[in-house]
Design a protein around this motif. Structure first.
Motif, PDB file in Angstrom:
ATOM      1  N   GLN A 189       0.828  -1.209   0.000  1.00 48.95           N
ATOM      2  CA  GLN A 189       0.000   0.000   0.000  1.00 48.95           C
ATOM      3  C   GLN A 189       0.863   1.259   0.000  1.00 48.95           C
ATOM      4  O   GLN A 189       0.525   2.252  -0.654  1.00 48.95           O
ATOM      5  CB  GLN A 189      -0.933  -0.030   1.205  1.00 48.95           C
ATOM      6  N   THR A 193       0.851   4.321  -2.786  1.00 50.88           N
ATOM      7  CA  THR A 193       0.752   5.739  -2.414  1.00 50.88           C
ATOM      8  C   THR A 193       1.912   6.534  -3.005  1.00 50.88           C
ATOM      9  O   THR A 193       1.724   7.622  -3.566  1.00 50.88           O
ATOM     10  CB  THR A 193       0.740   5.878  -0.883  1.00 50.88           C
ATOM     11  N   VAL A 199      -4.897   2.821  -3.473  1.00 54.18           N
ATOM     12  CA  VAL A 199      -4.514   1.819  -2.475  1.00 54.18           C
ATOM     13  C   VAL A 199      -5.538   0.690  -2.480  1.00 54.18           C
ATOM     14  O   VAL A 199      -6.748   0.928  -2.444  1.00 54.18           O
ATOM     15  CB  VAL A 199      -4.410   2.454  -1.076  1.00 54.18           C
ATOM     16  N   ARG A 201      -7.087  -3.023  -0.896  1.00 54.96           N
ATOM     17  CA  ARG A 201      -7.245  -3.640   0.417  1.00 54.96           C
ATOM     18  C   ARG A 201      -7.261  -5.162   0.374  1.00 54.96           C
ATOM     19  O   ARG A 201      -6.826  -5.828   1.315  1.00 54.96           O
ATOM     20  CB  ARG A 201      -8.543  -3.143   1.075  1.00 54.96           C
ATOM     21  N   THR A 205      -0.550  -4.503  -4.610  1.00 53.07           N
ATOM     22  CA  THR A 205      -0.347  -3.652  -5.777  1.00 53.07           C
ATOM     23  C   THR A 205       0.336  -4.457  -6.886  1.00 53.07           C
ATOM     24  O   THR A 205       1.405  -5.037  -6.662  1.00 53.07           O
ATOM     25  CB  THR A 205       0.544  -2.445  -5.408  1.00 53.07           C
TER      26      THR A 205
END
Length: 365
Positions: A189, A193, A199, A201, A205
């Motif tokens: 996350q 950013t 982002v 959950r 990524t």
């Protein structure tokens, strides 16, 4: 005494299929080795055709255990094309069973033999399997700065130039999403950013390199990308915490009653080539996955919980697609185990096949 019996019975649910799947590996490798030697005098296209057929037999036996034996229900959302295509399969990654889910979709399209994987580099050291996956067209990759772009392109081009059908499985997250590994999720996350990305959950990524190289190297050979989102029922949020997805042993122990698969076909022409735009495209696909998984695991609407949008259809796998392969591999293995000469060959295949495989993947990753 009773508790011990229960524990042993439970473990047998895993050890029985695992023993057969691993136990048939030497016979399979010997059969493939014979064909590999014979194929040195035939066109590469013919070699790949038979190699895919042999792989289909082995993986069908694997699916016998993961589907027919476990009794898991497969629920599919979206239309899987009836005809086979050259594709890249992109999916979220939660557990070792994810590899089997790719096989489950491929067999429903009669493309099981064409499945090839982009794998974490450490898996090339698996006895027998690590080397064979490479021979079948699998690609081992290292992360970040150690990623060898040249080797990946070379391997993909050798496959496409030989006319090998392609069903390449890639998990862009690079590692498994485990809700208990808070530091891994936090790092992922934080990276999003830092890069100005949304982002996520319920997924990590996605990293673009392997996916982008695969698509651009084979663009003229590919028909589509299959965007797949997988959710395992029975792992819902408990006390505010989603449980980890089932491992292969847990799956074989019948701890997952139902697997939900959201399928979307994206035509290869719709996928941007430029790295900057491709990165955005890939992340947007994972934003969609994240929303799907958020509703699946956390929705307060009972109609959305444990399901994906749209009509979910049960897709049973008939025994006629898996049992023959089980019998074929069993028939090849038993003669090896029932004679002294066969047992020696069996053990030597495990030992020398593994050592030679390690030498091969060391010299030609």
């Amino acid at each position: 005494m009773l508790l011990s019996l229960v524990v042993h019975t439970y473990s047998l649910r895993y050890w029985f299929p695992a023993t057969i799947m691993l136990g048939t590996a030497p016979a399979y490798l010997l059969s493939w080795g014979v064909w590999r030697l014979l194929s040195t005098v035939v066109p590469a296209r013919l070699y790949h055709r038979m190699d895919d057929r042999l792989y289909h037999i082995y993986q069908s036996m694997v699916l016998f255990f993961f589907e027919n034996y476990t009794g898991v229900e497969i629920v599919i959302y979206g239309e899987i094309p009836k005809n086979k295509e050259n594709v890249i399969y992109l999916s979220n990654h939660q557990c070792t069973a994810d590899w089997i889910i790719a096989d489950m979709l491929a067999t429903r399209q009669n493309a099981l033999g064409h499945v090839r994987y982009v794998l974490k580099d450490g898996l090339k050291w698996l006895p027998l399997y690590g080397w064979y996956f490479s021979q079948h067209g699998g690609i081992y990759v290292k992360r970040s700065a150690k990623f060898n772009e040249k080797n990946m392109k070379k391997k993909l081009l050798s496959q496409t130039e030989a006319g090998a059908p392609m069903y390449l499985v890639i998990f862009p997250e690079g590692t498994r999403y485990n809700p208990e590994l808070k530091n891994v999720i936090a790092d992922s996350q934080a990276f999003a950013t830092k890069e100005g990305l949304a982002v996520l959950r319920h997924t990590l990524t996605p990293r673009m390199k392997a996916s982008h190289i695969a698509i651009e190297t084979m663009r003229g050979h590919l028909d589509a990308v299959y965007d797949v989102t997988v959710a395992y029922e029975g792992r819902q949020v408990a006390n505010g915490q989603r449980r980890p997805a089932p491992s292969m042993p847990e799956f074989l122990c019948k701890e997952c009653p139902r697997v939900h698969i959201h399928f979307e076909r994206v035509d290869i022409k719709e996928i941007p080539s430029e790295p900057v735009f491709f990165r955005r495209w890939l992340h947007e696909r994972f934003e969609i996955k994240d929303r799907l998984l958020t509703d699946f695991y956390e929705s307060e609407d009972a109609d959305k919980l444990c399901s994906f949008p749209g009509e979910g259809r049960l897709s049973p796998l008939h025994l006629s697609k898996t049992l023959p392969s089980m019998l074929i591999l069993g028939g090849l293995t038993l003669p090896l185990l029932l004679t002294e000469m066969g047992r020696k060959l069996y053990v030597r295949t495990w030992v020398y096949g593994t050592l030679l495989g390690w030498l091969w993947v060391s010299a030609s990753p």
